[in-house]
Scaffold this active site. Structure first.
Site, PDB file in Angstrom:
ATOM      1  N   ASP A 206       0.832  -1.200   0.000  1.00  0.00           N
ATOM      2  CA  ASP A 206       0.000   0.000   0.000  1.00  0.00           C
ATOM      3  C   ASP A 206       0.873   1.259   0.000  1.00  0.00           C
ATOM      4  OD1 ASP A 206      -2.788   1.005   0.335  1.00  0.00           O
ATOM      5  OD2 ASP A 206      -1.980   1.846   2.198  1.00  0.00           O
ATOM      6  N   GLU A 236       1.396  -0.594  -4.993  1.00  0.00           N
ATOM      7  CA  GLU A 236       0.286   0.280  -5.354  1.00  0.00           C
ATOM      8  C   GLU A 236       0.853   1.638  -5.778  1.00  0.00           C
ATOM      9  OE1 GLU A 236      -1.801   2.288  -2.418  1.00  0.00           O
ATOM     10  OE2 GLU A 236      -3.551   2.719  -3.657  1.00  0.00           O
ATOM     11  N   ASP A 316     -10.628   0.833  -4.735  1.00  0.00           N
ATOM     12  CA  ASP A 316     -10.319   2.264  -4.605  1.00  0.00           C
ATOM     13  C   ASP A 316     -10.975   3.118  -5.666  1.00  0.00           C
ATOM     14  OD1 ASP A 316      -8.814   2.678  -2.324  1.00  0.00           O
ATOM     15  OD2 ASP A 316      -6.941   2.069  -3.278  1.00  0.00           O
TER      16      ASP A 316
END
Lengths: 480, 480
Positions: A206, A236, A316
């Site tokens: 992340d 990410e 997301d």
């Protein structure tokens, strides 16, 4: 650089654990008040999906052609998305706890399915014990250097005053970890090692760019690959980031740039007015799409390109179906495009049965329990599309060239040793004829591989070869 | 009722884990800033004592005659006393974590030494994950019923407004657990069972009277004794509580009432002006002491009396030496009194080498590393005193009667089957002669058992038997 072979050949399935499947077997859930399954998702509320529920669905996932799972965070957290970690060494009790992860790993591995977890290492939650420690002890806490504190007393919960420590996105709930402090590095590297040793097959990292500590991600890769050389590391990062895929940090990235262009090309004409981060979903034609494809393919070494995580949507952003205004033909072509690209396709849970929703929190809806609520035609299509990819190695790791791009038509060639595939998309509403040079075709005969029902071989007997593509048609021919 | 035999014969040693011994072997301590060992104790600050440090000291404890340890809380906590638990299933990382408890249990059990932990079940800390959960999710949290919440939003850290949930002693850091909520009971009972199954030998229960849920402690006893019938349960109740020692809750209590009278009698004349809770440490003479002793002995069944935890001080009050104004003779007599009473004597760490300090936080000082800072005469005395108790079963479980109480002189008789002991204290500054009736003495000859160097048997040849007691003398004679 080298990247894990299994990832290049994988079909991933992304699961938002609170919303995929509820087993009813988690005792900790008896102790709590859950929001009913299927409640329209809001920022708060737990619906009780759990890891045993995923185990129960492995037959379903197998039949879908899935060979790897990517799970959104599962460590102990007070947020339904679990990006606010309070304990990095425990699986959340509502998900079934660490025992449930053991069960999932064992069951998945028994069918050669891999499991990749979401690693959130830039920030923790206000409930992470060292932060609690600092909160209780102030400057006397031995953990004071674990965070970036501006002054005292700490204000993590003051509604009338700003927080006074570094927090991700300035969200007080998410204190940033001070990764410049060596003990914090040691802690995070131990977490990374611990779960790889426990049996997970990789990490999705992340917001990795927010950890700027020199050498952190290089050390992270070393620790992980030492524990399992086949572990997969995917970052990410929403835009291009060549520095991150040079062999010393990640194997691949979440391929958001490709997603942007893919939906822009196949969805042109029906796209909603939607944007997310720097993704704008502008309608583009085939030449522009081909240019973008060439540009993206040139960014990274082939090893990295084949290990990219290719996706159409995620937790997301809005679901692809929704962005495409529920245009089924455009959506199916986008899916087939992903299934015929280098890089591992990743299906966001529920896309395959027709879920369509706007961005967070809407896109985190409960997977419908009753298959009467599923688009089973779409599910069959997905099964056939993943089968196409699994059947033909050339579609996974074969070199890729654009043979033709004009208007709304794109023809690609994939080659791997003596195998060749032609992949043709007509994303337009009109039938088209494409004249391919015979030299572009292999000498071996090309059989039809898609659509599944077609039986029209392609041969280089005449030149140029006329390729007939009906409206919104996708065609694949292969030599193997 | 029945209570564990081993407890009746034990000599306990109470350890405040942050301050007893630092092994240097705890990796988690490398990550933090500790307060230097020996810093005058304050409310905050960790000095780094750990469970491996206790392992290193087991030879010392063995030589001291210790057969059981009672540890102040060791579960994960942001307080140096660790009464603020944030994780009931993990030993605090600064103490060495759960691995260190494993090592301590294995090493202690290998020498037949038991280990009892402190169970804090009335309240948790603000960092306990279900409380964090409620803090993050408000009324939407599935854990909302785990606490007693008055209104929203919660204010656990507001300095300008009162907290709005039930908290122990109205300390916002200590939210009370809602034990009326069955899942909370299940959670706490599982914690109790978990650590007994892990290998601990019992629980000392913190503020048990504050948990008023019907049947909770009965269920607690059942769970613990099912897991280990020999487990010892001792409650922190500061006054008389016959209802708690009837066989369905605890085996014994921390015997604060006996402590009050003991220091009042032996310390009369040198007592500081000190009180704690309802303990007033008033000077009393032998008849008053004997009356109080008779009263206390009549409160409970003999099984419970023998399983009481008899102490002179603890982490919650000034050290006995300090209360006695460092009167060494009074202190030693008080120690010998405990060693000759039914009920397990418990030595508060460091008392045996002369630590003397006022109440919390002063009484939680670091155990001096250098034995040049120890009162080694006192330590030898303690070793002899525990050896006296271990040598004579009659001093542990023999029935007790007051034979004589006048002025500052007290004579007790203990009898067990055909064994008898006479225990005589002159707590005064003058020599005394006590005339004992021959009928009070056994027909078997009495040998001198204390002081260790004495060699003066007692025989019933003359009647009444004159007993000469020098100032501040303690004498013990036994038939075995």
């Amino acid at each position: 650089m080298t990247t894990p072979d299994w990832a290049k050949h994988a079909v991933f399935y992304q699961i938002f654990p609170d919303r995929f499947a509820r087993s009813g077997a988690v005792e900790a859930q008896e102790a709590v008040q859950l929001t009913p399954w299927g409640t329209p998702p809001a920022e708060q509320g737990f619906q009780g999906g759990d890891l045993y529920g995923i185990v129960d669905r492995l037959d379903y996932l197998d039949a879908l052609g899935v060979t790897a799972l990517y799970l959104n965070p599962i460590f102990a957290s007070a947020a339904n998305h679990r990006y606010h970690t309070y304990d990095y060494y425990e699986v959340d009790p509502l998900l079934g706890g660490t025992d449930a992860l053991r069960a999932l790993l064992d069951a998945a591995h028994a069918r050669d399915m891999r499991v990749v977890l979401d690693g959130v290492f830039n920030h923790a939650s206000r409930g992470f014990w060292p932060f609690h420690h600092v909160l209780e002890n102030g400057p006397d806490s031995p953990y004071v250097d674990w965070f970036k504190i501006e002054d005292w007393p700490l204000r993590p919960y003051a509604s009338d005053q700003p927080h006074n420590y570094a927090a991700w996105y300035d969200i007080p709930a998410l204190p940033e970890l001070n990764t410049d402090h060596p003990p914090v590095q040691d802690f995070l590297l131990d977490v990374a090692r611990h779960w790889i040793a426990f049996g997970i097959d990789g990490w999705r990292l992340d917001v990795p760019r927010e950890i700027e500590t020199d050498g952190f991600w290089e050390a992270f890769r070393t620790v992980v690959k030492d524990a399992n050389p086949e572990a997969y590391l995917v970052g990410e990062i929403w835009d291009e980031a060549p520095a991150w895929l040079q062999g010393d940090r990640f194997d691949g990235l979440m391929n958001y740039p490709l997603l942007d262009a893919t939906l822009g090309f196949f969805g042109a004409g029906s796209l909603r007015d939607y944007s997310k981060a720097h993704l704008t979903f502008d309608p583009i034609d085939a030449p522009a799409f081909a240019d973008e494809l060439d540009r993206l393919l040139a960014l990274y070494e082939w090893e990295a390109t084949c290990a990219q995580l290719n996706l159409l949507d995620s937790h997301d952003m809005a679901r692809a179906q929704w962005i495409l205004n529920n245009n089924p033909a455009a959506f199916r072509q986008a899916v087939l495009f992903l299934m015929t690209m280098p890089g591992a396709p990743c299906i966001y849970y529920g896309d395959e049965i027709g879920l369509s929703a706007a961005g967070d929190p809407h896109c985190r809806e409960a997977f419908p329990r009753d298959d009467a609520d599923w688009d089973t035609d779409l599910l069959s299509f997905y099964q056939a599309a993943t089968a196409l990819r699994h059947r033909h190695e050339v579609l996974r790791t074969g070199r890729i060239e654009v043979l033709h791009a004009s208007g709304r038509t794109l023809v690609l060639r994939r080659t791997l040793a003596d195998a060749t595939a032609l992949v043709a998309f007509n994303a337009g509403a009109d039938a088209v004829q494409v004249a391919l040079e015979a030299a572009a075709l292999p000498t071996k005969p090309l059989s039809s591989a898609w659509p599944p029902s077609a039986n029209a071989p392609l041969s280089a007997s005449s030149s140029p070869l006329p390729l007939s593509l009906p409206p919104r048609a996708t065609r694949v021919w292969t030599t193997d």
